[in-house]
Design a protein around this motif. Sequence first.
Motif: not given
Length: 342
Positions: A1-13, A15-20, A102-106
Amino acid sequence: MTTPLLVFNTNGIYCQQADVYIDAWRPVKKCIVTHGHADHSRWGHQQYITHTNNVPIIKHRLGDITVTGKQWNERFVINGVTFSLHPAGHIVASSQVRVEYKGEVWVFTGDFKTEDDGLAEAFEPVKCNTFITECTFGLPAFSWEPQAQVFEDINTWWAENKAEGKTSVLFGYSLGKAQRLLKHLDPSIGEIYTHGAVENMTNVLRPHYAFPKTTKVSRETTKEALRGNIVIAPPSAHGSTWIRKMVPYETASASGWMTFRGARRRRAVDRGFVLSDHADWEGLLETIKATGCEKVIATHGYTDIFARYLREEMGLDARTEKTQYEEEGAEVGTKQEAEVDA
């Protein structure tokens, strides 16, 4: 299962791929900030990215920070992820954040409203696959009147108070609501005075936006000078020693919560005007349709009710996520602002 483009964690929203992060609520290395309200633009990040017009706002509030300004629709790439900022219409310089990989937009809305208020850059729906939306007023009971009618009522209220020899004290958040009020008050009725927090923030914005002449309420300002005129102040100034200078006065609050009669009573104001910087029920639904999204994540507001409606009535893949953003009603930082020498 691929990681969603944006995830919610203890710090905020995140983007793992960009580390932002976007509107992180804990200090992080790099954060895209949607707008200047203190619950979305927190102190402590190493690097900030935001709209150019929001740069002086967050510098005024956060002090010496490292910040990069971007224009509307300006694309910037971080580790293969393309980001861009789009008008959210919430307050001046407020943004939605578009994220593409990669063609996916959030799209993350931050806070937004769909009515063009003539001051904030008008909201633009952005096509996406997944839409992360606030739903502060995500109930059918919330349906805004056109602001022209609301401001006609506000100006009439001011004129009536003037005829009775009273000062009109109108409460609105020092960033956003206060400037919207200033923009649409009728200066022919009288002079416009401001609390120090409102005056300071408005002066930060004057190079970019047009406002009428205002006068800061100071220690030297007399009751006689204020009588018949209007004062714009943050909500937390209500009940403070500062407001005693206004006697005799009438108070009013401009907020979406004024939809409910009990809200005016709880805030102990004489008059309530329904005026919100967030989308109402129809605005939320129309925006979701306009994005063409398949998935919706509802944050801060009536999340459970709203997401259930999207699933059951609109057939969307909708869920909720918890955030640390405030709903309209308690502006972060106003207690300190109310203590500013005004």
